[in-house]
Write a protein that holds these residues in place. Sequence first.
Motif, short mmCIF file in Angstrom:
data_model
loop_
_atom_site.label_atom_id
_atom_site.label_comp_id
_atom_site.label_asym_id
_atom_site.label_seq_id
_atom_site.Cartn_x
_atom_site.Cartn_y
_atom_site.Cartn_z
N PRO A 221 -4.09 -7.23 26.94
CA PRO A 221 -5.37 -7.66 27.49
C PRO A 221 -6.51 -7.39 26.51
O PRO A 221 -6.42 -6.46 25.69
N PRO A 222 -7.59 -8.18 26.56
CA PRO A 222 -8.70 -7.99 25.61
C PRO A 222 -9.51 -6.72 25.85
O PRO A 222 -10.25 -6.31 24.97
N ILE A 223 -9.38 -6.10 27.03
CA ILE A 223 -10.06 -4.83 27.31
C ILE A 223 -9.00 -3.80 27.69
O ILE A 223 -8.22 -4.01 28.62
N PHE A 325 -11.47 -5.15 22.81
CA PHE A 325 -12.35 -4.03 23.14
C PHE A 325 -11.52 -2.89 23.73
O PHE A 325 -10.98 -3.00 24.83
N HIS A 326 -11.42 -1.81 22.96
CA HIS A 326 -10.73 -0.61 23.43
C HIS A 326 -11.80 0.44 23.69
O HIS A 326 -12.53 0.84 22.78
N VAL A 327 -11.93 0.86 24.95
CA VAL A 327 -13.02 1.76 25.36
C VAL A 327 -12.40 3.04 25.93
O VAL A 327 -12.16 3.13 27.15
N ARG A 340 -16.22 2.69 20.93
CA ARG A 340 -15.45 1.45 20.90
C ARG A 340 -14.36 1.61 19.84
O ARG A 340 -14.63 1.73 18.66
N GLY A 341 -13.12 1.61 20.31
CA GLY A 341 -11.99 1.75 19.40
C GLY A 341 -11.41 0.39 19.04
O GLY A 341 -12.02 -0.64 19.28
N SER A 342 -10.20 0.42 18.49
CA SER A 342 -9.56 -0.82 18.06
C SER A 342 -8.27 -1.04 18.83
O SER A 342 -7.79 -0.16 19.52
#
Length: 342
Positions: A221-223, A325-327, A340-342
């Motif tokens: 998923p994008p998030i 977006f890895h939060v 904000r990670g990768s």
Amino acid sequence: MDSVTPDYHHEMLEKDYLACCGSIQFAKEMALASPFPSLDHAISAARDIWFNKVDVNGWLEAFSAHPQIGGSTSSHHTKSPASAQWSKVEQSTALATATSSSLQELSDWNTCYRQKFGFVFLICASGRSTAEILDELKKRYPNRPIVEFEIAAQEQMKVTELRLAKLFSTKGTVTESGKQFSAVIAEKAEEDRVGIIGGHLAASSEDAAGKVTQFPARTRPPITTHVLDVSRGSPAAGVDVCLQMWKGTQPCPMFGEADIGSWIFQGLSTTDKDGRSGQLMSIVDVLNPGIYRISFNTGKYCPNGFFPFVSIVFEIRESQKLEHFHVPLLLSPFSYSTYRGS
């Protein structure tokens, strides 16, 4: 609703709970214990019923309601259409990360597992890749039948808890540990998730016909998020996570204004042993720009901590809709931070 008779209402409750767990005995007991003031109360009752009141036959009945992971859910017999649809969504990450060879290997191991234990391999598949599921199947295969039977029952309870959360969200608001998450799920969202899986499975045939495939290129998923307990120096497992998107009358939430009902539910999951959440939204190529919020039920994870829950609000702009977006959340009893990670 006033015209609905008590018996008919009771029958509807049984059908709802049967979608969460395929044991008729479980569904009847849950319906008798209803209504529940919150999701926490429902889960507590479900655990007691599943482990203390449902017999061995009821466990096997619930196991049989699950399709084989990696197999066709459409051809699998189930007592509930909702259960079949939820199974498709829960397996979406596995299907999106599968190859023809990995699916064949998974099928072969599933066959060996069923021959040894007499029931389908059961695991809470939400957010897990095909490789992760296959590794877990291989680890559990050497178990003694009595040990594996108990593990399968534990996994069934994890699935049931996730589905209870979905069931409660369709009925209104989900309340956990006294805290409220706005959780209204549109049927269209579920249809989109199932459509993504169907696109993935049909990709090879479309390519052969010279058509343009429409399934996403992403494999996750994008998030996404994970939780690290910095006070222990280890991942935080068992943290409930909820993703929402702002859909209020204003383009973005205003500081200090009430926002109840303006946050639209996207997904709900629980962090695994590595502190990573399961799938919180569909795997799509293009992410809808807007304001998002990830909420963490930190009070349940750390009852003596300072924060009953933590919410992280962030914006995704039009120019960023193809990005990932890895939060993550870095948590201690008296502080937290994010990035904000990768």
